[in-house]
Motif scaffolding. Structure first.
Motif: not given
Length: 121
Positions: A51-56, A72-75, A96-106
């Motif tokens: 319903t929000s259009g953002r992954a939760t 993170s800004g990585h929406v 995906q905007v920016g990195a998906a991984c918490h390590t900073g990797a795509r």
């Protein structure tokens, strides 16, 4: 996790959850097919995603919901959501905007590729 959810009852009835009420959610880049990460959802996280259009997701370690990118800004902008044939896994196709991984990797799946044996091809 939320005991009450606004998830469509027809969808909720189809889900096959783990004993702790969760289903794995695979995030995939919608246009390239790149597998980005695996998260966990309960009924409320899935409802919010739809319903929000953002992954939760549900954070098992923190015991709370988190919207990918809020800190993170990585929406992850949701493009589609599908259940697998057994209704025990969710596929969330995202932009995906920016990195998906918490390590900073795509992606969470490119840093530790395991070697295949000689008979694998």
């Amino acid at each position: 996790m939320s005991q009450e959810s606004s998830l469509d009852p027809a969808v909720a009835a189809r889900l096959k959850r783990s004993p702790d009420g969760l289903v794995p959610a695979i995030a995939q880049q919608y246009d390239t097919g790149e597998v980005l990460m695996l998260g966990w959802m309960d009924d409320e996280a899935l409802h919010r995603t739809l319903t929000s259009g953002r992954a939760t997701y549900w954070s098992r370690s923190r015991g709370e919901y988190w919207v990918k990118g809020d800190t993170s800004g990585h929406v992850q902008w949701v493009r589609s959501v599908a259940l697998d044939c057994d209704a025990d896994t969710v596929l969330v196709r995202v932009d995906q905007v920016g990195a998906a991984c918490h390590t900073g990797a795509r992606t969470c799946f490119d840093a530790d590729v395991l070697p295949l044996g000689p008979t694998a091809s």
